[in-house]
Scaffold this motif. Structure first.
Motif, PDB file in Angstrom:
ATOM      1  N   UNK A  44       5.653  21.375  -6.545  1.00  0.00           N
ATOM      2  CA  UNK A  44       5.426  20.387  -7.599  1.00  0.00           C
ATOM      3  C   UNK A  44       4.259  20.859  -8.456  1.00  0.00           C
ATOM      4  N   UNK A  45       4.525  21.059  -9.743  1.00  0.00           N
ATOM      5  CA  UNK A  45       3.508  21.516 -10.686  1.00  0.00           C
ATOM      6  C   UNK A  45       3.057  20.316 -11.516  1.00  0.00           C
ATOM      7  N   UNK A  46       1.757  20.044 -11.522  1.00  0.00           N
ATOM      8  CA  UNK A  46       1.259  18.863 -12.220  1.00  0.00           C
ATOM      9  C   UNK A  46      -0.131  19.138 -12.784  1.00  0.00           C
ATOM     10  N   UNK A  47      -0.624  18.219 -13.591  1.00  0.00           N
ATOM     11  CA  UNK A  47      -1.941  18.374 -14.194  1.00  0.00           C
ATOM     12  C   UNK A  47      -3.025  17.865 -13.263  1.00  0.00           C
ATOM     13  N   UNK A  48      -4.040  18.681 -13.050  1.00  0.00           N
ATOM     14  CA  UNK A  48      -5.183  18.270 -12.243  1.00  0.00           C
ATOM     15  C   UNK A  48      -6.206  17.530 -13.102  1.00  0.00           C
ATOM     16  N   UNK A  49      -6.002  17.572 -14.419  1.00  0.00           N
ATOM     17  CA  UNK A  49      -6.987  17.012 -15.343  1.00  0.00           C
ATOM     18  C   UNK A  49      -6.948  15.485 -15.407  1.00  0.00           C
ATOM     19  N   UNK A  50      -5.823  14.901 -15.030  1.00  0.00           N
ATOM     20  CA  UNK A  50      -5.680  13.446 -15.095  1.00  0.00           C
ATOM     21  C   UNK A  50      -6.081  12.814 -13.767  1.00  0.00           C
ATOM     22  N   UNK A  51      -7.010  11.869 -13.821  1.00  0.00           N
ATOM     23  CA  UNK A  51      -7.501  11.224 -12.605  1.00  0.00           C
ATOM     24  C   UNK A  51      -6.359  10.589 -11.814  1.00  0.00           C
ATOM     25  N   UNK A  52      -6.397  10.787 -10.512  1.00  0.00           N
ATOM     26  CA  UNK A  52      -5.421  10.167  -9.630  1.00  0.00           C
ATOM     27  C   UNK A  52      -4.148  10.943  -9.419  1.00  0.00           C
ATOM     28  N   UNK A  53      -4.010  12.094 -10.072  1.00  0.00           N
ATOM     29  CA  UNK A  53      -2.737  12.817  -9.995  1.00  0.00           C
ATOM     30  C   UNK A  53      -2.473  13.450  -8.628  1.00  0.00           C
ATOM     31  N   UNK A  54      -3.516  13.837  -7.917  1.00  0.00           N
ATOM     32  CA  UNK A  54      -3.282  14.409  -6.585  1.00  0.00           C
ATOM     33  C   UNK A  54      -2.666  13.345  -5.680  1.00  0.00           C
ATOM     34  N   UNK A  55      -3.224  12.146  -5.729  1.00  0.00           N
ATOM     35  CA  UNK A  55      -2.683  11.048  -4.919  1.00  0.00           C
ATOM     36  C   UNK A  55      -1.256  10.710  -5.354  1.00  0.00           C
ATOM     37  N   UNK A  56      -1.011  10.717  -6.659  1.00  0.00           N
ATOM     38  CA  UNK A  56       0.344  10.421  -7.158  1.00  0.00           C
ATOM     39  C   UNK A  56       1.340  11.468  -6.661  1.00  0.00           C
TER      40      UNK A  56
ATOM     41  N   UNK B 240       9.582  20.396 -21.862  1.00  0.00           N
ATOM     42  CA  UNK B 240       9.089  20.217 -20.498  1.00  0.00           C
ATOM     43  C   UNK B 240      10.267  19.992 -19.556  1.00  0.00           C
ATOM     44  N   UNK B 241      10.229  20.658 -18.416  1.00  0.00           N
ATOM     45  CA  UNK B 241      11.269  20.496 -17.402  1.00  0.00           C
ATOM     46  C   UNK B 241      10.804  19.502 -16.346  1.00  0.00           C
ATOM     47  N   UNK B 242      11.666  18.556 -15.994  1.00  0.00           N
ATOM     48  CA  UNK B 242      11.364  17.638 -14.895  1.00  0.00           C
ATOM     49  C   UNK B 242      11.704  18.275 -13.551  1.00  0.00           C
ATOM     50  N   UNK B 243      12.800  19.014 -13.531  1.00  0.00           N
ATOM     51  CA  UNK B 243      13.210  19.720 -12.314  1.00  0.00           C
ATOM     52  C   UNK B 243      13.707  21.114 -12.680  1.00  0.00           C
ATOM     53  N   UNK B 244      13.546  22.025 -11.760  1.00  0.00           N
ATOM     54  CA  UNK B 244      14.025  23.395 -11.916  1.00  0.00           C
ATOM     55  C   UNK B 244      14.404  23.933 -10.544  1.00  0.00           C
TER      56      UNK B 244
ATOM     57  N   UNK C 173       0.844  -1.201   0.000  1.00  0.00           N
ATOM     58  CA  UNK C 173       0.000   0.000   0.000  1.00  0.00           C
ATOM     59  C   UNK C 173       0.880   1.252   0.000  1.00  0.00           C
ATOM     60  N   UNK C 174       0.540   2.201  -0.844  1.00  0.00           N
ATOM     61  CA  UNK C 174       1.330   3.421  -0.938  1.00  0.00           C
ATOM     62  C   UNK C 174       1.081   4.310   0.272  1.00  0.00           C
ATOM     63  N   UNK C 175       2.127   5.053   0.624  1.00  0.00           N
ATOM     64  CA  UNK C 175       2.025   5.985   1.731  1.00  0.00           C
ATOM     65  C   UNK C 175       2.411   7.378   1.249  1.00  0.00           C
TER      66      UNK C 175
ATOM     67  N   UNK D  31       1.084  13.279  -3.969  1.00  0.00           N
ATOM     68  CA  UNK D  31       1.254  13.117  -2.527  1.00  0.00           C
ATOM     69  C   UNK D  31       2.205  11.963  -2.203  1.00  0.00           C
ATOM     70  N   UNK D  32       2.158  10.907  -3.007  1.00  0.00           N
ATOM     71  CA  UNK D  32       3.036   9.754  -2.750  1.00  0.00           C
ATOM     72  C   UNK D  32       4.444   9.960  -3.301  1.00  0.00           C
ATOM     73  N   UNK D  33       4.649  11.086  -4.005  1.00  0.00           N
ATOM     74  CA  UNK D  33       5.987  11.410  -4.483  1.00  0.00           C
ATOM     75  C   UNK D  33       6.322  10.835  -5.849  1.00  0.00           C
ATOM     76  N   UNK D  34       5.290  10.389  -6.593  1.00  0.00           N
ATOM     77  CA  UNK D  34       5.574   9.898  -7.954  1.00  0.00           C
ATOM     78  C   UNK D  34       6.128  11.030  -8.798  1.00  0.00           C
ATOM     79  N   UNK D  35       6.940  10.663  -9.779  1.00  0.00           N
ATOM     80  CA  UNK D  35       7.592  11.647 -10.627  1.00  0.00           C
ATOM     81  C   UNK D  35       6.642  12.125 -11.715  1.00  0.00           C
ATOM     82  N   UNK D  36       5.739  13.015 -11.318  1.00  0.00           N
ATOM     83  CA  UNK D  36       4.816  13.604 -12.289  1.00  0.00           C
ATOM     84  C   UNK D  36       5.067  15.108 -12.337  1.00  0.00           C
TER      85      UNK D  36
END
Length: 239
Positions: A214-226, A181-185, A1-3, A228-233
């Motif tokens: 962390x700047x990410x797309x809110x349009x894709x389902x599940x991205x807030x959880x991703x 697109x920049x992955x890190x800045x 389970x992800x934390x 929060x878990x630190x996925x590289x999005x």
């Protein structure tokens, strides 16, 4: 389970994120989906504070076009954020989450006044806290509000959900097919390249206080959880 990677976050959402493709107003299915994603992230144990813009209801350009004084236009924008905050609160509570809306402009009938220690206590009790009405002063954006509140409550990160863009680019990807697109800045790169992720005041504040973003797309389902878990999005910006 992800934390969760973080203990406490500030989630910054644009007002347009609640309007979907229409760009104006609050779209019921969109705000319900955002609430569901916040609920799923909260289930990971992270403390969540939310700040929503007001651009789906009122934009500064509208006031400018009317010849309105800047301060008055900004206060109208603050009230728009309160409307969005109350709508989001209702959607969250329909899902069983305990929430509080704290406003920088006192309006006792509908929300609590913003008090830093009270906000922290709500978070510690597991409530989702929604900060409304900006910082209570004109000339400051909700980006600056997010940066200031993140510092005040000791948030580990600001997660910035954008509508229809999945990170930070060198140019508008809708207009320039060569946009990178920049992955890190770093924050200094954001300022030097004039990337306009946040306004300059908010960017400088985050940089001075070492608050990651962390700047990410809110349009894709599940991205807030991703996020929060630190996925590289999206794009991660640090000092």
């Amino acid at each position: 389970m992800k934390t969760s990677k973080y203990k406490r976050i500030v989630l910054k959402l644009s007002g347009e994120a609640l309007a979907g493709g229409e760009g104006f107003g609050i779209k019921p299915d969109i705000i319900k989906n955002v609430a569901k994603e916040i609920s799923e992230a909260r289930d990971l144990g992270v403390e969540i504070a939310v700040i929503v813009g007001g651009g789906n209801i009122w934009r500064g350009k509208t006031g400018s076009d009317l010849g309105m004084e800047r301060g008055t236009a900004d206060y109208i924008g603050m009230l728009a954020t309160v409307m969005n905050s109350l709508a989001l609160q209702d959607s969250l509570e329909q899902l069983g989450l305990d929430t509080r809306v704290l406003t920088s402009i006192e309006m006792k009938q509908i929300a609590e006044p913003y008090i830093r220690r009270r906000a922290i206590r709500h978070l510690e009790k597991g409530r989702v806290v929604i900060f409304a009405a900006g910082i209570g002063n004109p000339y400051f954006s909700t980006d600056t509000t997010a940066a200031l509140r993140a510092a005040e409550i000791g948030a580990d990160v600001i997660l910035m959900g954008k509508n229809n863009v999945d990170g930070v680019y060198s140019a508008d990807p809708k207009l320039d097919s060569n946009a990178k697109k920049f992955d890190t800045l770093s924050y200094i790169e954001v300022l030097q390249k004039n990337l306009q992720v946040m306004d300059a005041t908010a960017t400088s504040f985050c940089m001075d206080n070492s608050i990651p973003l962390v700047v990410f797309s809110i349009s894709e389902d599940g991205n807030i959880k991703r996020a929060v878990t630190g996925e590289n999005i999206g794009t991660t910006i640090t000092k």
